[in-house]
Design a protein around this motif. Sequence first.
Motif, PDB file in Angstrom:
ATOM      1  N   LEU A   1       0.818  -1.225   0.000  1.00 40.48           N
ATOM      2  CA  LEU A   1       0.000   0.000   0.000  1.00 40.48           C
ATOM      3  C   LEU A   1       0.848   1.270   0.000  1.00 40.48           C
ATOM      4  O   LEU A   1       0.486   2.271  -0.626  1.00 40.48           O
ATOM      5  CB  LEU A   1      -0.919  -0.001   1.236  1.00 40.48           C
ATOM      6  CG  LEU A   1      -1.768   1.255   1.407  1.00 40.48           C
ATOM      7  CD1 LEU A   1      -2.880   1.305   0.360  1.00 40.48           C
ATOM      8  CD2 LEU A   1      -2.372   1.331   2.804  1.00 40.48           C
TER       9      LEU A   1
ATOM     10  N   ASN B   1      -0.446   3.390 -10.588  1.00 40.34           N
ATOM     11  CA  ASN B   1      -0.175   1.953 -10.484  1.00 40.34           C
ATOM     12  C   ASN B   1      -0.357   1.218 -11.807  1.00 40.34           C
ATOM     13  O   ASN B   1       0.273   0.182 -12.036  1.00 40.34           O
ATOM     14  CB  ASN B   1      -1.141   1.317  -9.470  1.00 40.34           C
ATOM     15  CG  ASN B   1      -0.534   1.185  -8.095  1.00 40.34           C
ATOM     16  OD1 ASN B   1       0.645   1.445  -7.911  1.00 40.34           O
ATOM     17  ND2 ASN B   1      -1.338   0.775  -7.136  1.00 40.34           N
TER      18      ASN B   1
ATOM     19  N   MET C   1       0.441  -9.986 -13.520  1.00 42.93           N
ATOM     20  CA  MET C   1       1.848 -10.071 -13.950  1.00 42.93           C
ATOM     21  C   MET C   1       1.967 -11.066 -15.106  1.00 42.93           C
ATOM     22  O   MET C   1       2.571 -10.781 -16.138  1.00 42.93           O
ATOM     23  CB  MET C   1       2.725 -10.512 -12.766  1.00 42.93           C
ATOM     24  CG  MET C   1       2.679  -9.550 -11.607  1.00 42.93           C
ATOM     25  SD  MET C   1       3.942  -9.931 -10.382  1.00 42.93           S
ATOM     26  CE  MET C   1       2.995 -10.683  -9.110  1.00 42.93           C
TER      27      MET C   1
END
Length: 448
Positions: free
Chosen positions: A285, A397, A362
């Motif tokens: 985070l 992100n 990913m």
Amino acid sequence: MIQPERISELNQKPLRENARYVLYWMQQAQRAEWNHALEFAIMQANDLALPLQVSFALTDNYPEASERHYAFMLEGLSETASRLRDRGATFLLETGQPTEVVIRHARQAALVVTDRGGTRVQASWRVGLAKKLDCRLVQVETDVVVPVETAYPKEAYTAAVLRPKITRFLGQFLTPLKPTALHCMAPESSFVLETEHILQSLNIDRAVSRSHHILGGRSAAKQLLDNFIATNLSCYAEQRNDPSTDFASHMSPYLHFGQISPLEIALTVKGSGDNPNVSSYLEELIVRRELSWNFTHYNSNYDTYESLPNWARATLEKHANDPREFLYSQADLEEASTHDPYWNAAQREMMLTGKMHNYMRMYWGKKILEWSASPQEAFHTTLALNNKWCLDGRDPNSFAGVAWCYGKHDRPWGEREIFGSVRYMNAAGLRRKFDMDGYLKRVADLNR
Ligand SMILES: Cc1cc2nc3c(=O)[nH]c(=O)nc-3n(C[C@H](O)[C@H](O)[C@H](O)COP(=O)(O)OP(=O)(O)OC[C@H]3O[C@@H](n4cnc5c(N)ncnc54)[C@H](O)[C@@H]3O)c2cc1C
């Protein structure tokens, strides 16, 4: 207290005399709690003995936004509007270009306060506004735990570089934010934000419809967070990577739209105990997320292939002409019917829900590199699909996550075809580590 490092004056204009209110232009931090910009605006209003007006400018041409994103955002804004009224502020939402809307709303404002976003378009709105506005514009950074420029004055090439820098500031910035009561309360009003009507009136891309799996708004975020702490946090470090289970907090869409504050999440999780699961969560985070904010702030190429480190581009280009066993275009990939069932499941999870499991993200990005004609095309496709379908897309992100698949914030690994020395992932690795049939079933069940 609001740390001075969060506050910056974006122009040198004076306060307007005989003003009727202080204006908070809410843009990134779409919440009425744990919002340093809002609290700062309330303090200014109290000092000047003025009421507070909060304005939101809804543009229907935000880059890459579709009905899915607008619906989620409006669900959140409806709740925020009513919470702001409870706190005594007036809330106005107007459709139009932010700079124009804010200039209109600021005509009777003593000053304008705003929050800070992590992307180019958000920064350029503030620069444009600072020039055109005839009163003071103050920005208060509230969507990161440690202000980006305080944490580190330049681009951090890896998490290992940023981690110690951020950690030494946590004592100063990981501290609660006390709400301030507004002295001049707006008259009570029964005004309700007609979000469905607003949504239907927008001229937006409707190809990606709203998610029926993820509801917007602070209450939904808080409920997910409470459930996460009660049931999943105790296994987070060990289980978060396993796609057949669901041990994540699902905070990313709410963080993206500023519907919940990273500070509130961090302090709530930290308050639940001191153990490796809490540390692991705070690493993601705070360190990982704020590494992304560092990336988009300091690297002006953050949304292009050129943002990759030299070693990654050199090795990818060296292998650009390696034969590809499978080649898929963006349109093919959106069919979610490649030869790889795990990849298809990940793509379906994203298209159906608006989010994809972190570990599959990913793998998903790495496979696009393997199945595209060139690394440049692959990078572009990965980012386009991520931003189109994910509720948390178009976020710092998003850019850092996609770039990571192509070597950003990582190191060289053993050299192989297509990938060169960029880290490789394969289906056998997924099967070795996880119950992948369980993941396929979990995604298949989403349709039911
Ligand atoms: C190809 C690719 C694309 C990505 N695209 C996005 C995106 O569009 N938006 C987005 O928010 N994240 C993205 N990520 C990062 C990560 O996958 C998500 O943040 C995470 O899965 C969000 O789910 P969660 O909130 O349930 O995570 P949790 O595991 O519960 O983590 C809590 C919070 O920590 C942060 N976090 C967790 N993992 C990471 C990470 N690897 N990097 C940075 N921050 C992290 C997020 O803010 C997240 O909400 C991407 C990663 C990859 C590899």
